[in-house]
Design a protein around this motif. Structure first.
Motif, PDB file in Angstrom:
ATOM      1  N   SER A 141       0.804  -1.215   0.000  1.00 10.30           N
ATOM      2  CA  SER A 141       0.000   0.000   0.000  1.00 10.30           C
ATOM      3  C   SER A 141       0.842   1.272   0.000  1.00 10.30           C
ATOM      4  CB  SER A 141      -0.937   0.007   1.221  1.00 10.30           C
ATOM      5  OG  SER A 141      -1.752  -1.142   1.207  1.00 10.30           O
ATOM      6  N   VAL A 142       1.857   1.331   0.839  1.00  4.55           N
ATOM      7  CA  VAL A 142       2.672   2.542   0.929  1.00  4.55           C
ATOM      8  C   VAL A 142       3.427   2.814  -0.372  1.00  4.55           C
ATOM      9  CG1 VAL A 142       4.595   3.654   2.143  1.00  4.55           C
ATOM     10  CG2 VAL A 142       2.857   2.409   3.436  1.00  4.55           C
ATOM     11  N   PRO A 143       4.074   1.797  -1.019  1.00  8.75           N
ATOM     12  CA  PRO A 143       4.713   2.068  -2.313  1.00  8.75           C
ATOM     13  C   PRO A 143       3.733   2.547  -3.383  1.00  8.75           C
ATOM     14  CG  PRO A 143       5.577   0.047  -1.388  1.00  8.75           C
ATOM     15  CD  PRO A 143       4.425   0.452  -0.522  1.00  8.75           C
ATOM     16  N   ALA A 144       2.526   1.964  -3.395  1.00  7.91           N
ATOM     17  CA  ALA A 144       1.522   2.412  -4.366  1.00  7.91           C
ATOM     18  C   ALA A 144       1.139   3.865  -4.104  1.00  7.91           C
ATOM     19  CB  ALA A 144       0.285   1.516  -4.278  1.00  7.91           C
ATOM     20  N   PHE A 145       1.010   4.226  -2.829  1.00  6.02           N
ATOM     21  CA  PHE A 145       0.707   5.604  -2.457  1.00  6.02           C
ATOM     22  C   PHE A 145       1.844   6.538  -2.867  1.00  6.02           C
ATOM     23  CE2 PHE A 145       0.938   9.046   0.711  1.00  6.02           C
ATOM     24  CZ  PHE A 145      -0.323   9.601   0.557  1.00  6.02           C
ATOM     25  N   GLY A 146       3.080   6.116  -2.647  1.00  2.45           N
ATOM     26  CA  GLY A 146       4.237   6.932  -3.017  1.00  2.45           C
ATOM     27  C   GLY A 146       4.343   7.134  -4.518  1.00  2.45           C
ATOM     28  N   GLN A 147       4.050   6.080  -5.290  1.00  9.22           N
ATOM     29  CA  GLN A 147       4.108   6.202  -6.749  1.00  9.22           C
ATOM     30  C   GLN A 147       3.013   7.128  -7.261  1.00  9.22           C
ATOM     31  OE1 GLN A 147       3.904   2.202  -8.218  1.00  9.22           O
ATOM     32  NE2 GLN A 147       5.896   1.611  -7.342  1.00  9.22           N
ATOM     33  N   LEU A 154       9.184   6.806  -0.950  1.00 13.75           N
ATOM     34  CA  LEU A 154       8.082   5.911  -0.617  1.00 13.75           C
ATOM     35  C   LEU A 154       7.703   4.977  -1.765  1.00 13.75           C
ATOM     36  CD1 LEU A 154       5.587   8.174   1.391  1.00 13.75           C
ATOM     37  CD2 LEU A 154       7.193   6.481   2.275  1.00 13.75           C
ATOM     38  N   GLU A 155       8.313   5.157  -2.927  1.00 12.53           N
ATOM     39  CA  GLU A 155       7.944   4.332  -4.070  1.00 12.53           C
ATOM     40  C   GLU A 155       8.421   2.899  -3.922  1.00 12.53           C
ATOM     41  OE1 GLU A 155       9.331   6.270  -7.570  1.00 12.53           O
ATOM     42  OE2 GLU A 155       7.914   7.942  -7.419  1.00 12.53           O
ATOM     43  N   THR A 156       9.402   2.677  -3.083  1.00 12.94           N
ATOM     44  CA  THR A 156       9.839   1.318  -2.745  1.00 12.94           C
ATOM     45  C   THR A 156       9.592   1.090  -1.262  1.00 12.94           C
ATOM     46  OG1 THR A 156      12.096   2.087  -2.335  1.00 12.94           O
ATOM     47  CG2 THR A 156      11.590   1.266  -4.556  1.00 12.94           C
ATOM     48  N   SER A 157       9.535  -0.159  -0.858  1.00 14.12           N
ATOM     49  CA  SER A 157       9.228  -0.496   0.527  1.00 14.12           C
ATOM     50  C   SER A 157      10.309   0.016   1.481  1.00 14.12           C
ATOM     51  CB  SER A 157       9.075  -2.013   0.678  1.00 14.12           C
ATOM     52  OG  SER A 157       8.938  -2.370   2.031  1.00 14.12           O
ATOM     53  N   LEU A 158       9.882   0.649   2.558  1.00 14.97           N
ATOM     54  CA  LEU A 158      10.830   1.081   3.583  1.00 14.97           C
ATOM     55  C   LEU A 158      11.556  -0.111   4.197  1.00 14.97           C
ATOM     56  CD1 LEU A 158       8.756   3.777   5.545  1.00 14.97           C
ATOM     57  CD2 LEU A 158      10.594   4.175   3.900  1.00 14.97           C
ATOM     58  N   LEU A 159      10.870  -1.256   4.230  1.00 11.56           N
ATOM     59  CA  LEU A 159      11.454  -2.440   4.857  1.00 11.56           C
ATOM     60  C   LEU A 159      12.622  -3.000   4.054  1.00 11.56           C
ATOM     61  CD1 LEU A 159       8.150  -4.264   5.898  1.00 11.56           C
ATOM     62  CD2 LEU A 159       9.529  -2.653   7.227  1.00 11.56           C
ATOM     63  N   ALA A 160      12.713  -2.633   2.793  1.00  7.79           N
ATOM     64  CA  ALA A 160      13.808  -3.105   1.952  1.00  7.79           C
ATOM     65  C   ALA A 160      14.966  -2.118   1.919  1.00  7.79           C
ATOM     66  CB  ALA A 160      13.296  -3.358   0.529  1.00  7.79           C
ATOM     67  N   ASN A 161      14.822  -0.999   2.593  1.00  6.11           N
ATOM     68  CA  ASN A 161      15.863   0.024   2.613  1.00  6.11           C
ATOM     69  C   ASN A 161      16.645  -0.069   3.922  1.00  6.11           C
ATOM     70  OD1 ASN A 161      17.377   2.427   2.768  1.00  6.11           O
ATOM     71  ND2 ASN A 161      15.860   3.561   1.594  1.00  6.11           N
ATOM     72  N   PRO A 162      17.928  -0.456   3.877  1.00  5.44           N
ATOM     73  CA  PRO A 162      18.686  -0.619   5.117  1.00  5.44           C
ATOM     74  C   PRO A 162      18.841   0.667   5.920  1.00  5.44           C
ATOM     75  CG  PRO A 162      20.095  -0.936   3.179  1.00  5.44           C
ATOM     76  CD  PRO A 162      18.706  -0.784   2.683  1.00  5.44           C
ATOM     77  N   ASP A 163      18.675   1.827   5.261  1.00  6.64           N
ATOM     78  CA  ASP A 163      18.803   3.097   5.969  1.00  6.64           C
ATOM     79  C   ASP A 163      17.492   3.579   6.570  1.00  6.64           C
ATOM     80  OD1 ASP A 163      21.540   3.316   5.299  1.00  6.64           O
ATOM     81  OD2 ASP A 163      21.009   4.141   3.329  1.00  6.64           O
TER      82      ASP A 163
END
Length: 299
Positions: A141-147, A154-163
């Motif tokens: 949902s969040v990536p879809a909202f960001g796009q 927000l276009e990619t999952s925060l959980l996949a971003n180590p930072d």
């Protein structure tokens, strides 16, 4: 000897209350269970931290080898750093939001009783269930909202971003922890006499001035309690992290609890018991400091 002098020992004797046997009936079973379930396993674990045991089979003493290795292990140091940083950030977010909500929920607004009931719902939901629900939201949902809005990070999952994965963990943990903190703040705000605010209104104090000079000082004891309880609880973070990132990406969100339990499951029993002992020592030091703070603030 005067009559007053003779009466003093008798008065002192009467002041000593006899302990009812019923107290011991409730005390000793709890004390025995605590000893068998907490104290004895803890002492056994500390003992094995000085060995090379893998949890089963033969073992031998190796002294402080595990402790020396833990101090120089980047994974352990990283887990300690993440855990304390996460606990500090979360306790700030939780207390700021909970205090703001509490002020709003004790003001003269409609449906405040119903709103209080709604706000405490997250407190009664299992952490792992909350984590899996938010995992879906952050992944889809969040990536879809960001796009849709063109928000790059927000276009990619925060959980996949180590930072940024830690930010998602703070958000979800705060979402579950705010209700309990909120209830304590509501109790503190309701204990403030209304006459204080009436006098401030007569003196022409604005709402921000009333908050900073009346509300905040009078609930400072509750702030200390919430900070202590929250920080100690967040240091043991496990279930929400498992449900959201499982310690990833890589090992960027590995907490101390996750590191220890993962080590147990991989046969690194003695080494992780040394890590757990170090964590226990740090927790005891923090508890002593917090107790000192409590006494200083008369909490």
């Amino acid at each position: 000897m005067s009559t007053a002098t003779k009466a003093a020992p008798r008065a002192a004797g009467r002041s000593k209350k006899k302990v009812e046997p019923l107290y011991y009936f409730f005390l000793f079973p709890a004390l025995i269970l605590f000893t068998l379930a907490i104290t004895v396993p803890g002492l056994i674990g500390i003992f094995f931290s000085f060995t090379d045991s893998i949890g089963i089979g033969e073992w031998k003493f190796i002294g402080f080898t595990n402790y020396i290795a833990a101090f120089s292990d980047p994974a352990i140091l990283s887990a300690f750093l993440f855990t304390f940083g996460f606990a500090l950030c979360t306790v700030i977010v939780v207390n700021v939001i909970a205090l703001m909500l509490a002020v709003g929920l004790v003001s003269r607004i409609k449906f405040k009783t119903g709103l209080r009931a709604i706000f405490v719902i997250p407190m009664v939901v299992s952490g792992i269930i909350i984590a899996y629900v938010f995992n879906f939201l952050f992944q889809n949902s969040v990536p879809a909202f960001g796009q849709a809005l063109g928000i790059g990070f927000l276009e990619t999952s925060l959980l996949a971003n180590p930072d940024l994965a830690w930010v998602a963990i703070v958000i979800v943990t705060a979402w579950q922890a705010i209700p309990g903190t909120l209830l304590i703040y509501i109790a503190g705000l309701l204990a403030i006499p209304g006459d204080v605010y009436e006098a401030a209104d007569i003196d022409g104090a604005t709402k921000p001035q009333q908050f900073t000079r009346i509300t905040l000082p009078l609930v400072m004891g509750y702030v200390v309690i919430n900070v202590i309880l929250g920080f100690k609880g967040f240091l043991n973070a496990y279930d929400i992290i498992v449900g959201l990132t499982n310690g990833g990406p890589g090992t960027s969100t590995m907490s101390i609890a996750m590191t220890i339990i993962t080590g147990f499951n991989s046969g690194d029993y003695a080494y992780q018991m040394a890590t757990a002992t170090l964590f226990f020592i740090v927790s005891v030091i923090l508890a002593i400091l917090q107790l000192s703070l409590n006494r200083r603030n008369s909490v």
